[in-house]
Design a protein around this motif. Structure first.
Motif, short mmCIF file in Angstrom:
data_model
loop_
_atom_site.label_atom_id
_atom_site.label_comp_id
_atom_site.label_asym_id
_atom_site.label_seq_id
_atom_site.Cartn_x
_atom_site.Cartn_y
_atom_site.Cartn_z
N GLY A 167 -14.88 13.52 108.52
CA GLY A 167 -16.24 13.00 108.45
C GLY A 167 -16.36 11.52 108.75
O GLY A 167 -17.47 10.98 108.77
N LYS A 168 -15.23 10.85 108.99
CA LYS A 168 -15.27 9.43 109.30
C LYS A 168 -14.72 9.17 110.70
O LYS A 168 -13.85 9.90 111.17
CB LYS A 168 -14.47 8.62 108.27
CG LYS A 168 -15.08 8.64 106.89
CD LYS A 168 -14.44 7.59 106.00
CE LYS A 168 -15.13 7.53 104.65
NZ LYS A 168 -14.68 6.39 103.85
N GLU A 178 -23.62 2.52 102.13
CA GLU A 178 -24.00 3.73 102.87
C GLU A 178 -23.58 3.63 104.33
O GLU A 178 -23.19 4.63 104.94
CB GLU A 178 -25.52 3.96 102.78
CG GLU A 178 -25.98 4.40 101.41
CD GLU A 178 -25.32 5.72 100.98
OE1 GLU A 178 -25.37 6.70 101.74
OE2 GLU A 178 -24.74 5.74 99.88
N LYS A 211 -19.49 3.84 104.51
CA LYS A 211 -18.81 5.12 104.26
C LYS A 211 -18.76 6.03 105.49
O LYS A 211 -18.06 7.03 105.48
CB LYS A 211 -19.43 5.83 103.06
CG LYS A 211 -20.78 6.45 103.28
CD LYS A 211 -21.24 7.11 101.98
CE LYS A 211 -22.55 7.86 102.19
NZ LYS A 211 -23.03 8.44 100.94
N ARG A 212 -19.48 5.68 106.55
CA ARG A 212 -19.44 6.47 107.79
C ARG A 212 -18.17 6.22 108.59
O ARG A 212 -17.80 7.02 109.43
CB ARG A 212 -20.63 6.11 108.69
CG ARG A 212 -21.98 6.41 108.13
CD ARG A 212 -23.05 6.10 109.16
NE ARG A 212 -22.91 6.95 110.34
CZ ARG A 212 -23.46 6.68 111.52
NH1 ARG A 212 -24.18 5.61 111.69
NH2 ARG A 212 -23.27 7.50 112.55
N PHE A 213 -17.51 5.06 108.31
CA PHE A 213 -16.45 4.60 109.21
C PHE A 213 -15.08 4.53 108.52
O PHE A 213 -14.97 4.17 107.36
CB PHE A 213 -16.82 3.23 109.78
CG PHE A 213 -18.17 3.22 110.43
CD1 PHE A 213 -18.41 3.95 111.58
CD2 PHE A 213 -19.22 2.50 109.87
CE1 PHE A 213 -19.66 3.97 112.18
CE2 PHE A 213 -20.48 2.50 110.46
CZ PHE A 213 -20.70 3.24 111.62
#
Length: 202
Positions: A46-47, A86, A89-91
């Motif tokens: 997911g990252k 927020e 946490k994507r990376f």
């Protein structure tokens, strides 16, 4: 207290996404694509790595999560947005692509703000101090818990007498110190022109 009856073996993390890497290579040899493939292969589910792109060549590379930065102000905007948990946490990490362009951009920003042609025109070695402060943005990203990875250009030099080939960057020592600061892996990417599909070759 020493207790041999309850002694446990070391547990070492096999999550390599947190280990900074540096990929070096000549123009067009596939540094960006190679580092993206590597970082995606070790990223937690997911990252993905976030690329801070400082030139337009990246547009031809598939599966690249990239933001194009044209100035130090753009880079600072990215850093400020990464302060948001927020967004972070994507990376899995941040890639500076390339460090040569980052150094050049920082030098132009400093020269413009100090009203000189080049940073070397700033007396008493202050140009290097200003450059070190600009490159300190990288430490800010690290302090947020994101590993910072790099690509950089290398140039081939052949000794006239011995014909020995060496590879060097044109980066200043201050910049190299930041780039190699805590590098776990340093790799050289070289296009194999003899391969049937050089981009896919090892």
């Amino acid at each position: 207290m020493i207790d041999l009856l309850n002694l446990q073996e070391n547990k070492v993390s096999v999550d390599f996404s947190g280990y900074p890497v540096v990929f070096l290579g000549s123009t067009g040899d596939g540094k960006t694509d190679s580092i993206n493939r590597y970082l995606r292969s070790v990223a937690p589910e997911g990252k993905v790595p976030l690329f801070i792109e400082l030139e337009d060549r990246y547009k031809a590379i598939p599966n690249l999560m990239a933001v194009r930065c044209y100035s130090m102000s753009d880079v600072l905007t990215v850093v400020n947005q990464l302060r948001n948990p927020e967004a972070r946490k994507r990376f899995s990490g941040v890639v500076i692509d390339t460090m040569d362009k980052f150094e050049d951009m920082a030098n132009r920003y400093i020269a413009s703000s100090k009203e000189v042609e080049i940073t070397e025109d700033i007396g008493y070695g202050k140009g290097n101090r200003y450059l070190n402060a600009q490159i300190g943005i990288i430490s800010e990203i690290r302090n947020m818990g994101l590993p910072v990875h790099f690509t950089a250009q290398i140039y081939e030099n052949t000794d006239f007498k011995t014909q020995q080939v060496t590879y060097k960057t044109k980066l200043k020592e201050i910049t190299k110190a930041q780039m190699f600061h805590d590098a776990f892996l340093v790799g050289v990417v070289k296009l194999d022109n003899r391969a049937k599909n050089p981009i896919e070759s090892d």
